[in-house]
Motif scaffolding. Structure first.
Motif, PDB file in Angstrom:
ATOM      1  N   LYS A 190      -6.479   8.552   6.890  1.00 44.09           N
ATOM      2  CA  LYS A 190      -7.052   7.510   7.742  1.00 44.09           C
ATOM      3  C   LYS A 190      -6.798   6.130   7.143  1.00 44.09           C
ATOM      4  CE  LYS A 190     -11.409   6.134   9.938  1.00 44.09           C
ATOM      5  NZ  LYS A 190     -12.852   6.470  10.110  1.00 44.09           N
ATOM      6  N   GLU A 191      -6.986   5.992   5.838  1.00 48.85           N
ATOM      7  CA  GLU A 191      -6.742   4.710   5.182  1.00 48.85           C
ATOM      8  C   GLU A 191      -5.253   4.349   5.188  1.00 48.85           C
ATOM      9  OE1 GLU A 191      -8.946   2.315   3.783  1.00 48.85           O
ATOM     10  OE2 GLU A 191     -10.137   3.514   5.188  1.00 48.85           O
ATOM     11  N   VAL A 192      -4.405   5.337   4.971  1.00 49.39           N
ATOM     12  CA  VAL A 192      -2.963   5.091   5.039  1.00 49.39           C
ATOM     13  C   VAL A 192      -2.574   4.618   6.436  1.00 49.39           C
ATOM     14  CG1 VAL A 192      -0.706   6.229   5.057  1.00 49.39           C
ATOM     15  CG2 VAL A 192      -2.286   6.619   3.156  1.00 49.39           C
ATOM     16  N   ALA A 193      -3.130   5.271   7.479  1.00 50.45           N
ATOM     17  CA  ALA A 193      -2.830   4.867   8.855  1.00 50.45           C
ATOM     18  C   ALA A 193      -3.285   3.437   9.121  1.00 50.45           C
ATOM     19  CB  ALA A 193      -3.499   5.827   9.831  1.00 50.45           C
ATOM     20  N   LYS A 194      -4.438   3.073   8.566  1.00 44.39           N
ATOM     21  CA  LYS A 194      -4.946   1.700   8.750  1.00 44.39           C
ATOM     22  C   LYS A 194      -3.993   0.689   8.137  1.00 44.39           C
ATOM     23  CE  LYS A 194      -7.979  -0.326   6.062  1.00 44.39           C
ATOM     24  NZ  LYS A 194      -9.229  -0.657   5.318  1.00 44.39           N
ATOM     25  N   TRP A 195      -3.543   0.941   6.922  1.00 48.25           N
ATOM     26  CA  TRP A 195      -2.670  -0.004   6.250  1.00 48.25           C
ATOM     27  C   TRP A 195      -1.251   0.036   6.812  1.00 48.25           C
ATOM     28  CZ3 TRP A 195      -4.098  -4.120   3.994  1.00 48.25           C
ATOM     29  CH2 TRP A 195      -5.368  -4.188   3.407  1.00 48.25           C
TER      30      TRP A 195
END
Length: 251
Positions: A143-148
């Motif tokens: 989820k964090e990778v997708a955000k960045w």
């Protein structure tokens, strides 16, 4: 006369350790290039004597700044790239983490400690209080990778593709793309990538629970800690600063 036909074997997929080390090299390279670029911008901005010395060799410093910034964007492109032909990127890293979730557990840490020389009893005692990676943890990482990745794609991917990798825009178009950038945003992006690496490294090595809070790099570094204790960003900024201030004071 008969001939023996051998069937080529498929290359073995990288291990978690190999993929993690590959990612470390990429995220630290991005730090080094970007913070080296920042040093060549900020140090002369703050010190007019340095700026005057740089003006004696302007072509070299313009080329150096451009090369550092270009390299930072090229590496970020490799990290966030989702091309199926890419051998190493964030998606490949998290796929290897998912495939090795059992190894990122107390039981896996116990086995690694025994291999490293601990007695089974000492290894069991050491690992007993450590963290077991869960599928929810991996989901949070994705989820964090997708955000960045959305941040990268919205602002920085076109710079990489249209300015540095290919000459796809005019000078005015390039200026418009660069005007959308935000230094603090890039710092935070690099801080997230570093925290992701450190979380996985500390989990694998010491059984610590992942913490994806973006690392805040100390700029300018307040004290010399050595390359083993400071981040790549801090170490690069310090060395670049030493070089630039050395233009006016060789000692």
């Amino acid at each position: 006369m008969s001939q023996t036909v051998t069937t080529p074997t498929a290359p073995r997929p990288p291990s978690l350790e190999q993929e993690l080390e590959m990612f470390r090299g990429e995220e630290e390279s991005a730090q080094q290039y970007f913070y080296g670029y920042l040093a060549t911008q900020l140090v002369p901005f703050k010190n007019s004597e340095v700026l005057e010395k740089m003006r004696e060799t302007p072509m070299f410093w313009r080329t150096t700044r451009y090369a550092l910034l270009m390299s930072a964007f090229v590496v970020l492109g490799r990290i966030f790239d989702q091309d199926s032909k890419s051998l190493h990127n964030l998606d490949k890293l998290l796929a290897v983490v998912s495939a090795n979730i059992g190894a990122l557990s107390r039981a896996g840490l116990l086995q690694r400690r025994v291999v490293q020389g601990m007695t089974p009893a000492d290894a069991a005692a050491y690992a007993s209080t450590k963290y077991d990676l869960t599928t929810n943890d991996v989901r949070a990482m994705r989820k964090e990778v997708a955000k960045w990745r959305k941040v990268y794609e919205a602002t920085y991917r076109d710079i990489r593709h249209k300015i540095f990798a290919h000459k796809g825009v005019s000078s005015a178009g390039a200026d418009a793309l660069m005007a959308k950038t935000n230094i603090d945003e890039v710092k935070e992006m690099l801080g997230f990538l570093h925290s992701l690496y450190m979380s996985l490294f500390q989990l694998h090595s010491n059984g610590l629970k992942p913490d994806l809070t973006p690392t805040t790099f100390s700029m300018p570094p307040t004290a010399y800690l050595g390359s083993q204790q400071s981040s790549a960003a801090e170490h690069m900024y310090r060395e670049a600063g030493d070089l630039l201030y050395g233009l006016i004071d060789p000692d």
